[in-house]
Design a protein around this motif. Structure first.
Motif, PDB file in Angstrom:
ATOM      1  N   LEU A 155      34.833  58.065  39.304  1.00 36.56           N
ATOM      2  CA  LEU A 155      35.407  56.744  39.040  1.00 36.56           C
ATOM      3  C   LEU A 155      34.460  55.973  38.145  1.00 36.56           C
ATOM      4  O   LEU A 155      33.310  56.361  37.937  1.00 36.56           O
ATOM      5  N   SER A 156      34.941  54.870  37.605  1.00 37.32           N
ATOM      6  CA  SER A 156      34.146  54.022  36.719  1.00 37.32           C
ATOM      7  C   SER A 156      33.916  52.663  37.364  1.00 37.32           C
ATOM      8  O   SER A 156      34.536  52.323  38.388  1.00 37.32           O
ATOM      9  N   HIS A 157      33.050  51.871  36.736  1.00 37.55           N
ATOM     10  CA  HIS A 157      32.842  50.517  37.244  1.00 37.55           C
ATOM     11  C   HIS A 157      34.131  49.710  37.179  1.00 37.55           C
ATOM     12  O   HIS A 157      34.438  48.934  38.094  1.00 37.55           O
ATOM     13  N   ALA A 158      34.916  49.889  36.133  1.00 36.41           N
ATOM     14  CA  ALA A 158      36.174  49.141  36.009  1.00 36.41           C
ATOM     15  C   ALA A 158      37.109  49.465  37.167  1.00 36.41           C
ATOM     16  O   ALA A 158      37.823  48.578  37.669  1.00 36.41           O
ATOM     17  N   GLU A 159      37.123  50.707  37.615  1.00 40.13           N
ATOM     18  CA  GLU A 159      37.996  51.093  38.725  1.00 40.13           C
ATOM     19  C   GLU A 159      37.510  50.528  40.055  1.00 40.13           C
ATOM     20  O   GLU A 159      38.315  50.222  40.942  1.00 40.13           O
ATOM     21  N   LEU A 160      36.184  50.389  40.208  1.00 39.21           N
ATOM     22  CA  LEU A 160      35.642  49.890  41.470  1.00 39.21           C
ATOM     23  C   LEU A 160      35.449  48.378  41.469  1.00 39.21           C
ATOM     24  O   LEU A 160      35.314  47.767  42.539  1.00 39.21           O
ATOM     25  N   ALA A 161      35.472  47.745  40.305  1.00 35.61           N
ATOM     26  CA  ALA A 161      35.190  46.311  40.201  1.00 35.61           C
ATOM     27  C   ALA A 161      36.085  45.447  41.093  1.00 35.61           C
ATOM     28  O   ALA A 161      35.581  44.517  41.749  1.00 35.61           O
ATOM     29  N   PRO A 162      37.408  45.689  41.160  1.00 32.16           N
ATOM     30  CA  PRO A 162      38.228  44.850  42.051  1.00 32.16           C
ATOM     31  C   PRO A 162      37.792  44.951  43.511  1.00 32.16           C
ATOM     32  O   PRO A 162      37.845  43.956  44.245  1.00 32.16           O
ATOM     33  N   SER A 163      37.358  46.126  43.929  1.00 31.22           N
ATOM     34  CA  SER A 163      36.899  46.294  45.314  1.00 31.22           C
ATOM     35  C   SER A 163      35.546  45.627  45.522  1.00 31.22           C
ATOM     36  O   SER A 163      35.295  45.027  46.577  1.00 31.22           O
ATOM     37  N   TYR A 164      34.662  45.737  44.535  1.00 34.79           N
ATOM     38  CA  TYR A 164      33.405  44.984  44.603  1.00 34.79           C
ATOM     39  C   TYR A 164      33.698  43.496  44.814  1.00 34.79           C
ATOM     40  O   TYR A 164      33.081  42.828  45.651  1.00 34.79           O
TER      41      TYR A 164
ATOM     42  N   CYS B 171      29.160  59.858  50.754  1.00 37.04           N
ATOM     43  CA  CYS B 171      30.050  60.209  49.641  1.00 37.04           C
ATOM     44  C   CYS B 171      29.373  60.149  48.278  1.00 37.04           C
ATOM     45  O   CYS B 171      29.939  60.616  47.288  1.00 37.04           O
ATOM     46  N   PHE B 172      28.157  59.605  48.176  1.00 31.08           N
ATOM     47  CA  PHE B 172      27.530  59.370  46.866  1.00 31.08           C
ATOM     48  C   PHE B 172      27.201  60.696  46.153  1.00 31.08           C
ATOM     49  O   PHE B 172      26.449  61.507  46.693  1.00 31.08           O
ATOM     50  N   PRO B 173      27.695  60.907  44.925  1.00 31.42           N
ATOM     51  CA  PRO B 173      27.291  62.089  44.150  1.00 31.42           C
ATOM     52  C   PRO B 173      25.891  61.958  43.561  1.00 31.42           C
ATOM     53  O   PRO B 173      25.202  62.950  43.323  1.00 31.42           O
ATOM     54  N   SER B 174      25.475  60.732  43.259  1.00 25.07           N
ATOM     55  CA  SER B 174      24.120  60.423  42.806  1.00 25.07           C
ATOM     56  C   SER B 174      23.803  59.024  43.311  1.00 25.07           C
ATOM     57  O   SER B 174      24.662  58.353  43.890  1.00 25.07           O
ATOM     58  N   GLN B 175      22.580  58.571  43.064  1.00 23.75           N
ATOM     59  CA  GLN B 175      22.107  57.416  43.821  1.00 23.75           C
ATOM     60  C   GLN B 175      21.989  56.112  43.046  1.00 23.75           C
ATOM     61  O   GLN B 175      22.344  55.060  43.574  1.00 23.75           O
ATOM     62  N   GLY B 176      21.481  56.174  41.815  1.00 25.96           N
ATOM     63  CA  GLY B 176      21.120  54.931  41.147  1.00 25.96           C
ATOM     64  C   GLY B 176      19.961  54.289  41.878  1.00 25.96           C
ATOM     65  O   GLY B 176      19.682  54.625  43.032  1.00 25.96           O
ATOM     66  N   PRO B 177      19.265  53.334  41.270  1.00 24.19           N
ATOM     67  CA  PRO B 177      18.132  52.703  41.944  1.00 24.19           C
ATOM     68  C   PRO B 177      18.490  51.473  42.788  1.00 24.19           C
ATOM     69  O   PRO B 177      17.654  50.964  43.520  1.00 24.19           O
ATOM     70  N   GLN B 178      19.729  50.976  42.690  1.00 25.32           N
ATOM     71  CA  GLN B 178      20.098  49.760  43.408  1.00 25.32           C
ATOM     72  C   GLN B 178      20.339  50.035  44.897  1.00 25.32           C
ATOM     73  O   GLN B 178      20.731  51.128  45.296  1.00 25.32           O
ATOM     74  N   ASN B 179      20.142  49.000  45.711  1.00 28.86           N
ATOM     75  CA  ASN B 179      20.486  49.089  47.131  1.00 28.86           C
ATOM     76  C   ASN B 179      21.942  49.523  47.264  1.00 28.86           C
ATOM     77  O   ASN B 179      22.816  49.002  46.575  1.00 28.86           O
ATOM     78  N   PRO B 180      22.264  50.452  48.177  1.00 28.42           N
ATOM     79  CA  PRO B 180      23.590  51.069  48.175  1.00 28.42           C
ATOM     80  C   PRO B 180      24.673  50.354  48.971  1.00 28.42           C
ATOM     81  O   PRO B 180      25.854  50.681  48.826  1.00 28.42           O
ATOM     82  N   THR B 181      24.338  49.374  49.810  1.00 31.13           N
ATOM     83  CA  THR B 181      25.321  48.873  50.774  1.00 31.13           C
ATOM     84  C   THR B 181      26.540  48.242  50.116  1.00 31.13           C
ATOM     85  O   THR B 181      27.680  48.461  50.555  1.00 31.13           O
ATOM     86  N   LEU B 182      26.360  47.449  49.070  1.00 32.96           N
ATOM     87  CA  LEU B 182      27.502  46.816  48.425  1.00 32.96           C
ATOM     88  C   LEU B 182      28.467  47.867  47.878  1.00 32.96           C
ATOM     89  O   LEU B 182      29.694  47.737  48.022  1.00 32.96           O
ATOM     90  N   THR B 183      27.941  48.910  47.269  1.00 34.37           N
ATOM     91  CA  THR B 183      28.799  49.968  46.742  1.00 34.37           C
ATOM     92  C   THR B 183      29.505  50.709  47.859  1.00 34.37           C
ATOM     93  O   THR B 183      30.698  51.033  47.751  1.00 34.37           O
ATOM     94  N   MET B 184      28.824  50.957  48.968  1.00 36.74           N
ATOM     95  CA  MET B 184      29.455  51.612  50.113  1.00 36.74           C
ATOM     96  C   MET B 184      30.630  50.791  50.635  1.00 36.74           C
ATOM     97  O   MET B 184      31.703  51.329  50.942  1.00 36.74           O
ATOM     98  N   MET B 185      30.460  49.480  50.718  1.00 40.23           N
ATOM     99  CA  MET B 185      31.537  48.630  51.216  1.00 40.23           C
ATOM    100  C   MET B 185      32.695  48.561  50.226  1.00 40.23           C
ATOM    101  O   MET B 185      33.865  48.576  50.621  1.00 40.23           O
ATOM    102  N   ALA B 186      32.379  48.514  48.929  1.00 37.85           N
ATOM    103  CA  ALA B 186      33.439  48.497  47.921  1.00 37.85           C
ATOM    104  C   ALA B 186      34.242  49.798  47.957  1.00 37.85           C
ATOM    105  O   ALA B 186      35.476  49.786  47.832  1.00 37.85           O
ATOM    106  N   LEU B 187      33.569  50.910  48.128  1.00 37.85           N
ATOM    107  CA  LEU B 187      34.270  52.190  48.247  1.00 37.85           C
ATOM    108  C   LEU B 187      35.162  52.216  49.480  1.00 37.85           C
ATOM    109  O   LEU B 187      36.251  52.800  49.468  1.00 37.85           O
TER     110      LEU B 187
END
Length: 507
Positions: A147-156, A474-490
């Motif tokens: 997925l892309s940021h545009a696809e996840l942005a509404p959930s964020y 579910c993360f395929p890779s990590q990035g350096p940012q704290n993961p909780t916001l992305t986990m909740m958006a997913l």
């Protein structure tokens, strides 16, 4: 064996950031939901925390309590443990194993609300960017996210608006702006750092932290009247019917009585935390899935990641008295390595969390661990927890990439502090053991191909359509940012898909 007569629309394993959000969203959509939480209730936690605070005022220090530290020897290594010790697991009752030469600090909270409700939780919430989602296309060291940021942005945005996230629109490509309820200031020392860093290194940015109160969502779910919450429920395995190819519910153990129970549901959402969720699925193996439930790819348990983490870089800011502030300041330096130019020494990058207080500034780098198949979670063949469930066996080592990244992170922090005119008083160059960042992800990666991933782009099992895994596993890779916001958006995205599929009769 006690069997519930009620068939719920969904049973959710875990009540933390992801499990709690799943309960909220699914009940608000009209579903009857049962949440299984291994730890104590929120009310019991509140009572214990008040008692702990009273004891502290009377001189008690849990750091000096040998019996408590003996039972929580791993949990006591967390910075947050002294503030809220009873929120963490008992390591004696809840053991896990590691290779002798590869220790891993598995920091776990067992209470309603999970780790996000632990006092002194970091409460920093950052989006991932397309730079993170598509990092694999740039260096070939991981698959891209499906997925892309545009696809996840509404959930964020759904999560951010509900949380009331505070921060600033900074316009940094590698750190997308969020939907903010208000602005966040920088301390005088952080303002000076920002100005000096920007003048010397235009591609480095010092931004204010993005923060909110702890995202505890179960009260919202309870208001719907469609939530049933069972605390002290130790999930043992997810039940699967090979005739239908679907899961039918969850078997769990009442931690107080030792009684085994079964609960049935149309859909199962696993959100117990990366390692715990994977442990549960591995223990749910059966004839159809002898290597772990929903594991036809053979990847369940593999590609465990935790951020590189380094504390102990401290400086005196030499500020005049009137600019020294008693309130704690937080700032963040987003990734600047391997962004516009390729670093020859290591791949991916790190961010730096900045803390200021009085005349002191501390820098804490968090960097991306590459996903490697040999970093994995399996089940111990010899060790079980107090309730007879096989313990997790965790193998996770830093590679040369993480070690070289750490060396660069330390040097970058020192040069930024020096550029700001601050006097470095302490330097730590020793990387913390894996687990200490408490940002573990991976082990049930999502993807576009069932042969190379465990979950589809909606956190839904490729193998079992009514099984979802919505936490950091579910993360395929990590990035350096704290993961909780992305986990909740997913989780937001996954639950919307779940409701649609359930109403369409496909689950």
């Amino acid at each position: 064996m006690k069997v519930s007569k009620t068939v719920y629309d969904a049973v959710v394993v875990g009540s933390g950031a992801c499990g709690g959000w799943a309960a909220k969203q699914l009940t608000e959509a009209g579903l009857r939901v049962l949440v299984l939480e291994a730890g104590r209730s929120a009310q019991a936690d509140k009572v214990l925390h008040v008692m702990h605070r009273v004891r502290q005022k009377l001189g008690y220090r849990v750091e000096s309590d040998a019996d408590r530290k003996g039972r929580q020897s791993i949990q006591a290594t967390s910075f947050a443990w002294p503030f809220h010790p009873h929120a963490f697991v008992d390591d004696v009752d809840n053991p896990y194993t590691t290779p002798d030469d590869a220790p891993f600090a598995w920091i776990r909270a067992r209470q309603v609300g999970g780790r996000t409700s632990v006092k002194s939780h970091g409460r920093q919430f950052y989006r991932l960017s397309d730079f993170n989602f598509h990092a694999g296309s740039l260096d070939g060291l991981s698959p891209d996210w499906p997925l892309s940021h545009a696809e996840l942005a509404p959930s964020y945005e759904v999560v951010e608006r509900w949380m009331g996230l505070y921060g600033n629109s900074d316009g940094v490509d590698t750190l997308p702006d969020s939907a903010f309820a208000g602005s966040a200031p920088l301390s005088p020392g952080e303002v000076r750092l920002r100005e000096k860093v920007k003048a010397r290194w235009p591609n480095r940015h010092v931004v204010a932290r993005r923060t909110s109160n702890a995202p505890v969502t179960l009260p919202a779910a309870q208001k719907t009247g469609r939530l049933t919450l069972r605390s002290h429920a130790i999930a043992s395995h997810v039940m699967h019917d090979p005739n239908t190819g679907k899961v039918t519910g969850v078997s769990f153990i009442d931690a107080n009585t030792g009684t085994s129970e079964e609960v049935h549901a149309k859909v199962v959402v696993v959100a117990a935390g990366t390692i715990e969720s994977t442990r549960l699925l591995l223990h749910s193996r059966n004839r159809a899935f002898p290597e772990g439930l929903a594991n036809s790819s053979g990847l369940l348990g593999r590609h465990l990641m935790d951020h590189i983490y380094l504390r102990g870089i401290e400086a005196r800011m030499n500020l005049p008295q009137h600019l020294q502030q008693k309130a704690h300041g937080w700032a963040y330096v987003p990734q600047f390595r391997n962004v516009t130019e390729r670093d020859p020494n290591f791949a991916r990058g790190y961010g730096v969390q900045v803390f200021s207080f009085d005349d002191q500034m501390h820098m804490v780098p968090f960097g991306e661990m590459l996903p490697r198949a040999e970093n994995r979670v399996t089940l111990s063949s010899t060790v079980k927890d107090r309730w007879g469930v096989p313990a997790a066996h965790i193998e996770c080592r830093h590679s040369d990439n993480e070690l070289k990244m750490t060396e660069d992170a330390v040097n970058s922090c020192l040069e930024m502090l020096a550029e700001a005119g601050y006097t470095v008083e302490q330097v730590n160059r020793t990387l913390s053991q894996p687990g200490m960042a408490i940002h573990e992800v991976g082990t049930a990666r999502m993807g576009k191909d069932p042969k190379t991933s465990v979950l589809n782009p909606f956190n839904q099992s490729w193998d079992i359509p009514n099984l979802f895994v919505t936490d950091g596993a579910c993360f395929p890779s990590q990035g350096p940012q704290n993961p909780t916001l992305t986990m909740m958006a997913l989780t937001v995205r996954a639950c919307a898909h779940l409701v649609g599929e359930l109403k369409a009769g496909r689950l």
